[in-house]
Design a protein around this motif. Structure first.
Motif, PDB file in Angstrom:
ATOM      1  N   GLY A   1      -5.579  11.793  -4.333  1.00  0.00           N
ATOM      2  CA  GLY A   1      -6.316  10.948  -3.403  1.00  0.00           C
ATOM      3  C   GLY A   1      -6.646   9.583  -3.968  1.00  0.00           C
ATOM      4  N   PHE A   2      -5.786   9.090  -4.858  1.00  0.00           N
ATOM      5  CA  PHE A   2      -6.024   7.839  -5.560  1.00  0.00           C
ATOM      6  C   PHE A   2      -5.118   6.760  -4.973  1.00  0.00           C
ATOM      7  CE2 PHE A   2      -5.659   4.993  -9.303  1.00  0.00           C
ATOM      8  CZ  PHE A   2      -6.982   4.917  -9.700  1.00  0.00           C
TER       9      PHE A   2
ATOM     10  N   CYS B   1       0.868  -1.171   0.000  1.00  0.00           N
ATOM     11  CA  CYS B   1       0.000   0.000   0.000  1.00  0.00           C
ATOM     12  C   CYS B   1       0.908   1.225   0.000  1.00  0.00           C
ATOM     13  CB  CYS B   1      -0.894  -0.020   1.237  1.00  0.00           C
ATOM     14  SG  CYS B   1      -1.883   1.455   1.474  1.00  0.00           S
ATOM     15  N   LEU B   2       0.971   1.941  -1.111  1.00  0.00           N
ATOM     16  CA  LEU B   2       1.928   3.034  -1.237  1.00  0.00           C
ATOM     17  C   LEU B   2       1.457   4.325  -0.576  1.00  0.00           C
ATOM     18  CD1 LEU B   2       3.272   2.540  -4.877  1.00  0.00           C
ATOM     19  CD2 LEU B   2       4.081   1.556  -2.725  1.00  0.00           C
ATOM     20  N   PHE B   3       0.153   4.473  -0.379  1.00  0.00           N
ATOM     21  CA  PHE B   3      -0.378   5.693   0.242  1.00  0.00           C
ATOM     22  C   PHE B   3      -1.247   5.348   1.449  1.00  0.00           C
ATOM     23  CE2 PHE B   3      -0.475   7.234  -4.419  1.00  0.00           C
ATOM     24  CZ  PHE B   3       0.864   7.576  -4.387  1.00  0.00           C
ATOM     25  N   PRO B   4      -0.671   4.829   2.521  1.00  0.00           N
ATOM     26  CA  PRO B   4      -1.486   4.440   3.678  1.00  0.00           C
ATOM     27  C   PRO B   4      -2.247   5.600   4.291  1.00  0.00           C
ATOM     28  CG  PRO B   4       0.864   4.434   4.220  1.00  0.00           C
ATOM     29  CD  PRO B   4       0.773   4.577   2.737  1.00  0.00           C
ATOM     30  N   GLU B   5      -1.761   6.822   4.082  1.00  0.00           N
ATOM     31  CA  GLU B   5      -2.427   7.981   4.667  1.00  0.00           C
ATOM     32  C   GLU B   5      -3.813   8.235   4.061  1.00  0.00           C
ATOM     33  OE1 GLU B   5       0.146   9.504   1.263  1.00  0.00           O
ATOM     34  OE2 GLU B   5       0.279   7.985   2.837  1.00  0.00           O
ATOM     35  N   LEU B   6      -4.113   7.593   2.928  1.00  0.00           N
ATOM     36  CA  LEU B   6      -5.427   7.770   2.306  1.00  0.00           C
ATOM     37  C   LEU B   6      -6.511   6.919   2.967  1.00  0.00           C
ATOM     38  CD1 LEU B   6      -4.532   7.890  -1.510  1.00  0.00           C
ATOM     39  CD2 LEU B   6      -4.799   9.786   0.111  1.00  0.00           C
TER      40      LEU B   6
ATOM     41  N   GLU C   1     -15.161  -8.476  -8.595  1.00  0.00           N
ATOM     42  CA  GLU C   1     -15.008  -8.858  -7.198  1.00  0.00           C
ATOM     43  C   GLU C   1     -14.749  -7.637  -6.321  1.00  0.00           C
ATOM     44  OE1 GLU C   1     -13.577 -13.479  -7.175  1.00  0.00           O
ATOM     45  OE2 GLU C   1     -12.011 -11.944  -7.208  1.00  0.00           O
ATOM     46  N   LEU C   2     -15.205  -7.712  -5.081  1.00  0.00           N
ATOM     47  CA  LEU C   2     -15.059  -6.605  -4.151  1.00  0.00           C
ATOM     48  C   LEU C   2     -13.720  -6.727  -3.434  1.00  0.00           C
ATOM     49  CD1 LEU C   2     -16.454  -4.121  -2.905  1.00  0.00           C
ATOM     50  CD2 LEU C   2     -17.453  -5.657  -1.187  1.00  0.00           C
ATOM     51  N   LEU C   3     -12.898  -5.677  -3.530  1.00  0.00           N
ATOM     52  CA  LEU C   3     -11.578  -5.651  -2.918  1.00  0.00           C
ATOM     53  C   LEU C   3     -11.555  -4.680  -1.744  1.00  0.00           C
ATOM     54  CD1 LEU C   3      -9.373  -5.541  -6.138  1.00  0.00           C
ATOM     55  CD2 LEU C   3     -10.091  -7.564  -4.826  1.00  0.00           C
ATOM     56  N   HIS C   4     -10.798  -5.044  -0.723  1.00  0.00           N
ATOM     57  CA  HIS C   4     -10.663  -4.211   0.479  1.00  0.00           C
ATOM     58  C   HIS C   4      -9.190  -4.170   0.848  1.00  0.00           C
ATOM     59  CE1 HIS C   4     -10.970  -2.960   4.702  1.00  0.00           C
ATOM     60  NE2 HIS C   4     -12.248  -2.664   4.508  1.00  0.00           N
ATOM     61  N   GLY C   5      -8.637  -2.972   1.020  1.00  0.00           N
ATOM     62  CA  GLY C   5      -7.222  -2.882   1.327  1.00  0.00           C
ATOM     63  C   GLY C   5      -6.875  -1.676   2.178  1.00  0.00           C
ATOM     64  N   ASP C   6      -5.801  -1.824   2.955  1.00  0.00           N
ATOM     65  CA  ASP C   6      -5.230  -0.710   3.704  1.00  0.00           C
ATOM     66  C   ASP C   6      -3.740  -0.970   3.867  1.00  0.00           C
ATOM     67  OD1 ASP C   6      -4.968  -2.548   5.799  1.00  0.00           O
ATOM     68  OD2 ASP C   6      -6.563  -1.672   7.021  1.00  0.00           O
ATOM     69  N   GLU C   7      -3.090  -0.295   4.796  1.00  0.00           N
ATOM     70  CA  GLU C   7      -1.641  -0.445   4.957  1.00  0.00           C
ATOM     71  C   GLU C   7      -1.223  -1.850   5.354  1.00  0.00           C
ATOM     72  OE1 GLU C   7      -0.361   2.001   8.418  1.00  0.00           O
ATOM     73  OE2 GLU C   7      -2.536   2.179   8.700  1.00  0.00           O
TER      74      GLU C   7
ATOM     75  N   GLY D   1     -14.624   6.983 -12.315  1.00  0.00           N
ATOM     76  CA  GLY D   1     -15.233   6.363 -11.148  1.00  0.00           C
ATOM     77  C   GLY D   1     -14.372   5.408 -10.365  1.00  0.00           C
ATOM     78  N   ALA D   2     -13.059   5.360 -10.634  1.00  0.00           N
ATOM     79  CA  ALA D   2     -12.162   4.480  -9.884  1.00  0.00           C
ATOM     80  C   ALA D   2     -11.573   5.218  -8.688  1.00  0.00           C
ATOM     81  CB  ALA D   2     -11.044   3.957 -10.773  1.00  0.00           C
ATOM     82  N   VAL D   3     -11.279   4.453  -7.635  1.00  0.00           N
ATOM     83  CA  VAL D   3     -10.676   5.034  -6.437  1.00  0.00           C
ATOM     84  C   VAL D   3      -9.255   4.545  -6.207  1.00  0.00           C
ATOM     85  CG1 VAL D   3     -12.877   5.410  -5.271  1.00  0.00           C
ATOM     86  CG2 VAL D   3     -11.677   3.219  -4.983  1.00  0.00           C
ATOM     87  N   GLY D   4      -8.818   3.556  -7.000  1.00  0.00           N
ATOM     88  CA  GLY D   4      -7.475   3.046  -6.802  1.00  0.00           C
ATOM     89  C   GLY D   4      -7.062   2.075  -7.875  1.00  0.00           C
ATOM     90  N   LEU D   5      -5.787   1.688  -7.826  1.00  0.00           N
ATOM     91  CA  LEU D   5      -5.220   0.749  -8.786  1.00  0.00           C
ATOM     92  C   LEU D   5      -4.369  -0.273  -8.051  1.00  0.00           C
ATOM     93  CD1 LEU D   5      -3.936   1.030 -12.268  1.00  0.00           C
ATOM     94  CD2 LEU D   5      -2.171   0.498 -10.573  1.00  0.00           C
TER      95      LEU D   5
END
Length: 228
Positions: free
Chosen positions: A139-140, A45-50, A174-180, A119-123
């Protein structure tokens, strides 16, 4: 629920839960084997602050370094259209199928801007990304192995196919969920029971940690408490 997909309230609820707790809840609910459904440690996760990312996968296979690649504008448009028409929020997932994934860059500021406007929030990438300051400012979310400065001979090969990200299989939608802590896949059918499992896990963990924090604690007192 609409068309068998969670509504936006559910997406926002998931964004309020850290990824390890969601993973533990899936284990408690026995939705799938414990060794499945999550990405390995090489995916960062390159931007954990998001904060947390939650969205529906829009997949593509790309090839970056091979010489002689012919770029086809139509394939780029296919990907942008797939993001635009995907359930929202969308998460773009790129698998490198070329021979040199450590040299591959799958996204930068320009593509991020198009993805976000669609409409994307991340890659998610099994290779590299670039333009980190600019994309962070947008903020991506970026989940990738790291950054690579050049885009080399980047081309999109196919869109909307099952992919593997460092051995982690992801199918379109599929539904993806991610953080740091990492990235997982959340089965859509878990909506009804997942929150109850999250609450049970939080209660159990708090009880155990409160017990351990007692002034008279000794490890021998944990007998019979760890797995019940």
């Amino acid at each position: 629920m609409k068309d068998n997909l969670p509504d936006q309230t559910w997406i926002e609820t998931l964004r309020g839960i850290d990824t390890p707790t969601v993973a533990n809840a899936l284990e408690l609910a026995q939705i799938r084997p414990r060794h499945e459904g999550f990405a390995p440690l090489e995916l960062r996760c390159l931007f954990p602050e998001l904060g947390r990312m939650c969205g529906y996968a829009v997949t593509a296979q790309v090839e970056t370094v091979s010489q002689g690649n012919v770029k086809e504008e139509a394939r780029y448009l296919d990907l942008f259209e797939a993001v635009f028409h995907s359930p929202k929020p969308a998460v773009v997932v790129c698998q490198e199928i070329g021979a040199h994934p450590s040299y591959a860059t799958h996204c930068g500021e320009v593509m991020t801007t198009i993805f976000k406007q669609s409409g994307a929030v991340g890659l998610v990438s099994d290779s590299g990304v670039r333009d980190l300051p600019e994309v962070r400012a947008l903020g991506f979310h970026y989940f990738a192995r790291g950054a690579v400065a050049s885009h080399a001979n980047f081309r999109i090969v196919r869109v909307g196919v099952p992919v593997q990200i460092l051995g982690f299989p992801i199918r379109p939608g599929e539904l993806l969920h991610g953080d740091e802590n990492g990235l997982i896949q959340v089965p859509a059918e878990t909506c009804e029971g997942l929150l109850a499992a999250v609450a049970a896990i939080r209660t159990k963990e708090k009880s155990l940690m409160d017990f351990v924090r007692r002034p008279d604690f000794a490890p021998s007192q944990l007998k019979g408490r760890l797995f019940h």
